[in-house]
Design a protein around this motif. Structure first.
Motif, mmCIF file in Angstrom:
data_model
loop_
_atom_site.group_PDB
_atom_site.id
_atom_site.type_symbol
_atom_site.label_atom_id
_atom_site.label_comp_id
_atom_site.label_asym_id
_atom_site.label_seq_id
_atom_site.Cartn_x
_atom_site.Cartn_y
_atom_site.Cartn_z
ATOM 1 N N GLN A 185 1.001 -1.235 0.472
ATOM 2 C CA GLN A 185 -0.312 -0.008 0.192
ATOM 3 C C GLN A 185 0.862 1.225 0.032
ATOM 4 N N GLN A 186 1.903 1.335 0.760
ATOM 5 C CA GLN A 186 2.883 2.460 0.603
ATOM 6 C C GLN A 186 3.762 2.124 -0.918
ATOM 7 N N THR A 208 2.009 1.461 -4.099
ATOM 8 C CA THR A 208 0.896 2.208 -4.444
ATOM 9 C C THR A 208 0.921 3.901 -3.886
ATOM 10 N N THR A 209 0.889 4.537 -2.988
ATOM 11 C CA THR A 209 0.819 5.383 -2.735
ATOM 12 C C THR A 209 2.257 6.374 -2.972
ATOM 13 N N LEU A 210 2.791 5.936 -2.592
ATOM 14 C CA LEU A 210 4.768 6.617 -3.176
ATOM 15 C C LEU A 210 4.686 6.712 -4.748
ATOM 16 N N SER A 211 3.871 5.595 -5.777
ATOM 17 C CA SER A 211 3.719 5.991 -7.148
ATOM 18 C C SER A 211 3.029 7.277 -7.496
ATOM 19 N N ALA A 212 2.081 6.961 -7.199
ATOM 20 C CA ALA A 212 0.599 8.175 -6.992
ATOM 21 C C ALA A 212 1.177 9.481 -6.498
ATOM 22 N N HIS A 213 1.514 9.677 -5.223
ATOM 23 C CA HIS A 213 2.593 11.093 -4.965
ATOM 24 C C HIS A 213 3.184 11.346 -6.035
ATOM 25 N N TYR A 214 4.536 10.688 -6.420
ATOM 26 C CA TYR A 214 5.077 10.764 -7.361
ATOM 27 C C TYR A 214 4.321 11.517 -8.735
ATOM 28 N N GLU A 215 3.212 11.373 -9.537
ATOM 29 C CA GLU A 215 2.519 11.404 -10.473
ATOM 30 C C GLU A 215 1.978 12.512 -9.981
ATOM 31 N N LYS A 216 1.470 12.921 -8.977
ATOM 32 C CA LYS A 216 0.680 14.162 -8.552
ATOM 33 C C LYS A 216 1.797 15.114 -8.819
ATOM 34 N N VAL A 217 2.611 15.412 -7.855
ATOM 35 C CA VAL A 217 3.430 15.965 -8.182
ATOM 36 C C VAL A 217 4.194 16.867 -9.304
ATOM 37 N N HIS A 218 4.483 15.360 -10.068
ATOM 38 C CA HIS A 218 4.683 15.245 -11.295
ATOM 39 C C HIS A 218 3.507 16.718 -12.379
ATOM 40 N N GLN A 219 1.962 16.439 -11.824
ATOM 41 C CA GLN A 219 0.941 17.180 -12.416
ATOM 42 C C GLN A 219 1.372 18.326 -11.978
ATOM 43 N N ASP A 232 7.755 18.393 -0.144
ATOM 44 C CA ASP A 232 8.051 16.646 1.840
ATOM 45 C C ASP A 232 7.476 16.093 2.095
ATOM 46 N N MET A 233 6.341 15.494 1.725
ATOM 47 C CA MET A 233 5.158 14.450 1.862
ATOM 48 C C MET A 233 5.604 13.589 1.296
ATOM 49 N N LEU A 234 5.998 13.904 -0.089
ATOM 50 C CA LEU A 234 6.646 12.948 -1.133
ATOM 51 C C LEU A 234 8.369 12.672 -0.811
ATOM 52 N N LEU A 235 8.916 13.385 0.331
ATOM 53 C CA LEU A 235 10.175 12.830 0.543
ATOM 54 C C LEU A 235 9.458 11.835 2.044
ATOM 55 N N GLU A 236 8.679 11.839 2.847
ATOM 56 C CA GLU A 236 8.492 11.001 4.304
ATOM 57 C C GLU A 236 8.167 9.992 3.088
ATOM 58 N N ASN A 237 6.877 9.721 2.004
ATOM 59 C CA ASN A 237 6.641 8.584 1.839
ATOM 60 C C ASN A 237 7.683 8.215 1.796
ATOM 61 N N HIS A 238 8.588 8.048 0.229
ATOM 62 C CA HIS A 238 9.700 7.477 -0.175
ATOM 63 C C HIS A 238 10.483 6.873 0.814
ATOM 64 N N LEU A 239 10.557 7.623 1.467
ATOM 65 C CA LEU A 239 11.499 6.708 2.931
ATOM 66 C C LEU A 239 10.548 5.518 3.824
ATOM 67 N N LEU A 240 9.285 6.032 3.964
ATOM 68 C CA LEU A 240 8.438 4.759 4.105
ATOM 69 C C LEU A 240 8.683 3.855 3.608
ATOM 70 N N ALA A 241 7.832 3.685 2.514
ATOM 71 C CA ALA A 241 8.070 2.999 1.041
ATOM 72 C C ALA A 241 9.301 1.967 1.177
ATOM 73 N N GLY A 242 10.323 2.938 1.458
ATOM 74 C CA GLY A 242 12.103 2.152 0.928
ATOM 75 C C GLY A 242 12.066 1.296 2.860
ATOM 76 N N LEU A 243 11.999 1.598 3.002
ATOM 77 C CA LEU A 243 11.583 0.929 4.809
ATOM 78 C C LEU A 243 10.977 0.198 5.264
ATOM 79 N N SER A 244 9.965 -0.479 4.509
ATOM 80 C CA SER A 244 9.054 -1.412 3.659
ATOM 81 C C SER A 244 9.421 -1.962 3.588
ATOM 82 N N ALA A 245 10.223 -2.209 2.701
ATOM 83 C CA ALA A 245 9.481 -3.079 1.826
ATOM 84 C C ALA A 245 10.660 -4.744 2.296
#
Length: 337
Positions: A151-152, A154-165, A185-198
């Protein structure tokens, strides 16, 4: 630089990426027969630089990040021919590149990458708040991880696209917009959380055979770069890589889809392009650049250059160097000191 029409862009824009993102020292080598097109959109937001890259051709690149910067990003789409430091990567792979030497990558034709250059201290502060201030950032855990199975992710992938838009398609100034800075700032946090939980299955693996091929190509390319001014024979590359001719050819075909000699030719051409694109026309000539890259037949060089880059070498030399992008990069250049 905002690229609204891909057809209007010169294909050389990809090779000149280091002129757009001066914080990185980047070199690229085209792997296809000729370039078609690439779009490179970039925007400075606060202290960070967001970049969107789409290309219709395959290429190999290497770059070095200064000690006070890092890169995070996501491969929105890529092909089986793609890899990072020898490890195969696929669509939906996120990456974190810390300043620990030269990073190398291969992207197949049709790749789409979104990335962000961030001051290292921002990563360190965010990690300290999420984990512990005394724990060192686990570079290997964050290096490569898939976004598809959690889930994290998927959230991160959507966040990248949102910032890109926000940055690329919104018709408004975003440089000082507190909303988009909060999104970053939220993108950076989501990126770290997704990487640490992988989990282990979410991290791309490099087989022993592919790792061996990567090391063979590295040794051969190092020899090419160190002897580019002169003729280089295949047996020299074999000796430098410590393998037979068959093994050398197999390694290059496996990782790059080219023979060693073909890769050497493209390396010479792309090195010449890079030198011409930043040279002072009053101080350097096409001939001097060509000879420095081991391209002795100037007529043949001009033909191959035009076929690959869509213009003659002298046209590249006479064009203004990438310094024209300085005004859009003032924020992060000052951050670099």
């Amino acid at each position: 630089m905002i690229a609204e029409n891909a057809q209007a862009l010169l294909p050389q824009d990809l090779i000149s990426l280091s002129g757009v993102l001066k914080v990185c020292d980047m070199e690229t080598v085209v792997l296809g027969a000729h370039l078609r097109r690439a779009t490179i959109d970039s925007e400075v937001v606060g202290e960070s630089i967001f970049c969107n890259i789409e290309t219709d051709f395959s290429f190999r690149g290497r770059f070095t990040i200064p000690a006070d910067w890092c890169v995070i990003g996501c491969l929105q789409h890529t092909t089986k021919a793609s890899g990072c430091n020898g490890t195969p990567v696929s669509s939906g792979t996120a990456f974190t590149i810390l300043p620990n030497g030269i990073s190398e990558f291969v992207f197949g034709a049709g790749s789409h990458v979104v990335l962000m250059l961030v001051p290292l201290r921002k990563i360190q502060l965010k990690f300290a708040r999420l984990v512990h201030p005394d724990v060192e950032i686990p570079a290997r855990m964050l290096a490569l991880f898939s976004l598809s199975s959690t889930q994290q992710g998927t959230t991160l992938s959507a966040h990248y696209e949102k910032v890109h838009q926000h940055l690329i398609h919104d018709q408004r100034s975003v440089r000082s917009d507190p909303v988009i800075e909060k999104e970053i700032d939220m993108l950076l946090e989501n990126h770290l959380l997704a990487g640490l939980s992988a989990q282990a299955d979410d991290r791309p693996q490099c087989s022993r055979g592919r790792r061996a091929h990567y090391q063979i190509v590295q040794r051969a390319e190092q020899y090419m770069r160190g002897n580019m001014r002169r003729v280089i024979y295949l047996d020299e590359l074999c000796a430098a890589a410590g393998v037979s001719e068959r093994a050398l050819r197999y390694a290059f075909d496996d990782l790059l889809g080219l023979s060693p000699n073909r890769y050497l030719s493209m390396l010479r051409l792309c090195t010449a392009f890079r030198a011409l694109s930043v040279a002072d026309a009053s101080r350097r000539s096409v001939k001097s650049v060509a000879l420095s890259c081991g391209l002795w037949d100037l007529s043949r060089f001009a033909d191959h250059y035009r076929h690959t880059f869509g213009e003659l070498p002298r046209d590249t030399l006479m064009r203004a160097p990438p310094g024209e992008f300085t005004s859009s990069l003032g924020a992060h250049e000052m951050a670099c000191g």
